[in-house]
Write a protein that holds these residues in place. Sequence first.
Motif, PDB file in Angstrom:
ATOM      1  N   PHE A 166       4.325   8.309  -8.451  1.00  0.00           N
ATOM      2  CA  PHE A 166       4.400   7.163  -7.547  1.00  0.00           C
ATOM      3  C   PHE A 166       3.498   7.340  -6.320  1.00  0.00           C
ATOM      4  N   VAL A 169       0.221   5.286  -6.568  1.00  0.00           N
ATOM      5  CA  VAL A 169       0.169   3.830  -6.594  1.00  0.00           C
ATOM      6  C   VAL A 169      -0.857   3.436  -5.537  1.00  0.00           C
ATOM      7  N   ILE A 170      -1.886   2.738  -5.984  1.00  0.00           N
ATOM      8  CA  ILE A 170      -2.994   2.363  -5.092  1.00  0.00           C
ATOM      9  C   ILE A 170      -2.648   1.045  -4.412  1.00  0.00           C
ATOM     10  N   ILE A 171      -2.663   1.036  -3.100  1.00  0.00           N
ATOM     11  CA  ILE A 171      -2.354  -0.224  -2.412  1.00  0.00           C
ATOM     12  C   ILE A 171      -3.574  -0.818  -1.731  1.00  0.00           C
ATOM     13  N   ASP A 172      -4.620  -0.035  -1.611  1.00  0.00           N
ATOM     14  CA  ASP A 172      -5.791  -0.550  -0.888  1.00  0.00           C
ATOM     15  C   ASP A 172      -7.062  -0.018  -1.523  1.00  0.00           C
ATOM     16  N   TRP A 173      -7.634  -0.885  -2.322  1.00  0.00           N
ATOM     17  CA  TRP A 173      -8.843  -0.598  -3.074  1.00  0.00           C
ATOM     18  C   TRP A 173      -9.909   0.120  -2.233  1.00  0.00           C
ATOM     19  N   GLU A 239       1.868   1.283  10.271  1.00  0.00           N
ATOM     20  CA  GLU A 239       0.990   1.317   9.108  1.00  0.00           C
ATOM     21  C   GLU A 239       1.656   2.090   7.973  1.00  0.00           C
ATOM     22  N   ALA A 242       4.558  -0.032   6.537  1.00  0.00           N
ATOM     23  CA  ALA A 242       4.002  -1.182   5.816  1.00  0.00           C
ATOM     24  C   ALA A 242       3.420  -0.746   4.475  1.00  0.00           C
ATOM     25  N   ALA A 243       2.730   0.398   4.486  1.00  0.00           N
ATOM     26  CA  ALA A 243       2.128   0.912   3.251  1.00  0.00           C
ATOM     27  C   ALA A 243       3.217   1.281   2.248  1.00  0.00           C
ATOM     28  N   ARG A 246       4.822  -1.814   0.798  1.00  0.00           N
ATOM     29  CA  ARG A 246       3.957  -2.481  -0.176  1.00  0.00           C
ATOM     30  C   ARG A 246       3.969  -1.731  -1.505  1.00  0.00           C
ATOM     31  N   ALA A 249       7.096  -2.450  -3.307  1.00  0.00           N
ATOM     32  CA  ALA A 249       7.065  -3.794  -3.909  1.00  0.00           C
ATOM     33  C   ALA A 249       6.358  -3.741  -5.265  1.00  0.00           C
ATOM     34  N   VAL A 250       5.263  -2.982  -5.331  1.00  0.00           N
ATOM     35  CA  VAL A 250       4.540  -2.846  -6.596  1.00  0.00           C
ATOM     36  C   VAL A 250       5.424  -2.182  -7.649  1.00  0.00           C
ATOM     37  N   MET A 251       6.087  -1.094  -7.262  1.00  0.00           N
ATOM     38  CA  MET A 251       6.952  -0.389  -8.224  1.00  0.00           C
ATOM     39  C   MET A 251       8.112  -1.281  -8.666  1.00  0.00           C
ATOM     40  N   SER A 283      10.694  -8.198   0.795  1.00  0.00           N
ATOM     41  CA  SER A 283      10.068  -9.498   1.055  1.00  0.00           C
ATOM     42  C   SER A 283       8.806  -9.682   0.230  1.00  0.00           C
ATOM     43  N   GLN A 284       8.207  -8.584  -0.232  1.00  0.00           N
ATOM     44  CA  GLN A 284       6.938  -8.716  -0.955  1.00  0.00           C
ATOM     45  C   GLN A 284       7.081  -8.601  -2.465  1.00  0.00           C
TER      46      GLN A 284
ATOM     47  N   HIS B 168       1.644  -8.742 -10.501  1.00  0.00           N
ATOM     48  CA  HIS B 168       1.795  -8.622  -9.059  1.00  0.00           C
ATOM     49  C   HIS B 168       1.789  -7.169  -8.604  1.00  0.00           C
ATOM     50  N   VAL B 169       1.071  -6.370  -9.380  1.00  0.00           N
ATOM     51  CA  VAL B 169       0.661  -5.057  -8.898  1.00  0.00           C
ATOM     52  C   VAL B 169      -0.439  -5.315  -7.876  1.00  0.00           C
ATOM     53  N   ILE B 170      -0.206  -4.853  -6.667  1.00  0.00           N
ATOM     54  CA  ILE B 170      -1.138  -5.106  -5.561  1.00  0.00           C
ATOM     55  C   ILE B 170      -2.190  -4.002  -5.550  1.00  0.00           C
ATOM     56  N   ILE B 171      -3.449  -4.386  -5.615  1.00  0.00           N
ATOM     57  CA  ILE B 171      -4.480  -3.347  -5.595  1.00  0.00           C
ATOM     58  C   ILE B 171      -5.294  -3.383  -4.307  1.00  0.00           C
ATOM     59  N   ASP B 172      -5.155  -4.449  -3.546  1.00  0.00           N
ATOM     60  CA  ASP B 172      -5.966  -4.538  -2.337  1.00  0.00           C
ATOM     61  C   ASP B 172      -5.175  -5.228  -1.240  1.00  0.00           C
ATOM     62  N   TRP B 173      -4.665  -4.382  -0.370  1.00  0.00           N
ATOM     63  CA  TRP B 173      -3.829  -4.785   0.742  1.00  0.00           C
ATOM     64  C   TRP B 173      -4.405  -5.996   1.504  1.00  0.00           C
ATOM     65  N   GLN B 182       1.531 -13.128  -1.825  1.00  0.00           N
ATOM     66  CA  GLN B 182       1.045 -11.836  -1.345  1.00  0.00           C
ATOM     67  C   GLN B 182      -0.478 -11.783  -1.453  1.00  0.00           C
ATOM     68  N   ARG B 246      -8.170  -0.646 -12.200  1.00  0.00           N
ATOM     69  CA  ARG B 246      -7.421  -0.027 -11.108  1.00  0.00           C
ATOM     70  C   ARG B 246      -5.924  -0.323 -11.238  1.00  0.00           C
ATOM     71  N   VAL B 250      -2.683   2.306 -11.846  1.00  0.00           N
ATOM     72  CA  VAL B 250      -1.411   2.325 -11.100  1.00  0.00           C
ATOM     73  C   VAL B 250      -0.232   2.296 -12.066  1.00  0.00           C
ATOM     74  N   VAL B 254       2.719   5.078 -12.767  1.00  0.00           N
ATOM     75  CA  VAL B 254       4.151   4.814 -12.593  1.00  0.00           C
ATOM     76  C   VAL B 254       4.913   5.119 -13.878  1.00  0.00           C
TER      77      VAL B 254
END
Lengths: 325, 325
Positions: A166, A169-173, A239, A242-243, A246, A249-251, A283-284, B168-173, B182, B246, B250, B254
């Motif tokens: 876990f 898990v990439i949240i920011d390309w 930050e 929030a990270a 997020r 939320a993906v998981m 929320s996300q 809804h796997v988020i890859i770019d915040w 989102q 990407r 993720v 997981v």
Amino acid sequence: MTLGDHVLALDIGGTKLAAGVVGRTGDVRSFVRTPTKVEEGPETTVKRLLDLGRDALAEAGRTAGEVAAVGIGCGGPLDPVTGRVQGPPGLPGWDDVPIVDLVEAAYGRLAFLENDATAAVLGEYHYGRWGGVRHMLYLTVSTGVGGGAILDGRLYRGAAGNGGEFGHVIIDWNGRLCGCGQRGCIEAYASGTSIARRADEALAGGEASSLREAPVVTAETVSVHAGRGDPLARRLWDETTAALGRALAVMINVVEPQLVVLGGGVTRAGDALLLPVRRAALSQAMRPAGAAGRVELSVHGDTVGVVGAAASAFLHLDDSTGAST
Amino acid sequence: MTLGDHVLALDIGGTKLAAGVVGRTGDVRSFVRTPTKVEEGPETTVKRLLDLGRDALAEAGRTAGEVAAVGIGCGGPLDPVTGRVQGPPGLPGWDDVPIVDLVEAAYGRLAFLENDATAAVLGEYHYGRWGGVRHMLYLTVSTGVGGGAILDGRLYRGAAGNGGEFGHVIIDWNGRLCGCGQRGCIEAYASGTSIARRADEALAGGEASSLREAPVVTAETVSVHAGRGDPLARRLWDETTAALGRALAVMINVVEPQLVVLGGGVTRAGDALLLPVRRAALSQAMRPAGAAGRVELSVHGDTVGVVGAAASAFLHLDDSTGAST
């Protein structure tokens, strides 16, 4: 008291070693720990770990012969079948350490090795008193970030026993470079290591902050100074939460658990971590109305590692004898 | 031939309706389809769907009385237990459509409703001939992006039957706004809808491109023009495959599946999609050496929806009679 009542549990972390004697209901009879000192290398560390296990036995008033088995939790990658630790990022030099053989030789008891986050989710599931939850994720936010899953009432290890990465898990390309070589992994934002590193970077950049007064800046320092209103610490902490929110939320979108439990050193911040992370995650996430996703802190605090390693050992013992928990 | 040999399968998509008669080994005996026309509303669409089902029966030389049941696949959210479609984003106006009741009334056969991506992973698992795979993810890349999972040989639906919201796997915040509210979800990059929208935006921005010559720009247009070397189409396509790769990395982190299967309209691009997505996914996932993750295209092509709906119906029939597949 029967032999099967208690196990010795060893928890090998990148920051600390811990040991405890744990009973079948998750009751921690003794608990001791010491810093890991990764620079000393695996041989010396294993020796200290074995001594620490003896301390835990002594504190519980037992000999090694009076525990049913030894459970060992460690960061992955590792092979639970051969019992070898295979180069976890947080333990430099531990490239192929036959920890199960070493532990069995030292104590003369059966030993079982489990990924620490896998062990922790077992501990939460069996001893966390979360009610009738059958779908649970556990996220450890510590030196690194890892996790484990109980799906439909069963431990989910993934195809090769390494599910639950876990932390990656990439949240920011286009985000921060992670130790794994990718960009924007949650570990690059929320691990204790990365929180401290981000603080150091900001301070090196010359930003004014009460963090400069701290002798060493850790994740805990950042959360404390954020609570006191320091703008830089607050920004870093916001930050971080929030990270994490997020990533959760993906998981949640991928797995749809009923419960996500957070543990590990960074969660010592308590509600300052939990409340914003829970809000951001729920929320996300794409949850249909009525599906009650919950985000909670582990009830085991610092003992989550030994409780998990113990749960794993009991599970192995019961599997091999055909008994059920 | 016994009654239990075949089912009628209905596939309700945001872009097309499909129907087919499918045998117990996944053999498609008939297959028909027609555009969805979302603007006409659910009542008319359901009527056309029922007619389409009759066409599929006729093409297979059967009456409704000669199939064991009717399987229905549709985008979520929906409730498989009450058999109601509950407002999928791709089907405006379908806020509470009792599709199972309507289908049972029309054909006089038992009907079963399943999330289309859940159905598809069942179809891939039972009929995909993927060997001894027991941990599989299926990702549909279509009007939207969704998915399903087989974990440890069992269908995984999540706690409330809505697991697998892989779109809804988020890859770019800080990325593109998604229909779910989102930012940076994979659906905002890789769905057919969003590929076309990104092309439209770039063209509206005045960029030179051979895409201007196409009467309508779809995901397929973009992949074709990318293959011919148009710089804008190539950039859009590369962004699409990079985003998908990407997101798969993720999901692999997981869940650690043995296999990820891609299906849906966008996968008609074939190797132009598969090869870069596979490369990106496997190079970015945290897999220990030796764990052979695979990324493949569905072998069922356009019939993946009806094959999946059929697999789901057979599973329900077998569950209710106690038989095993």
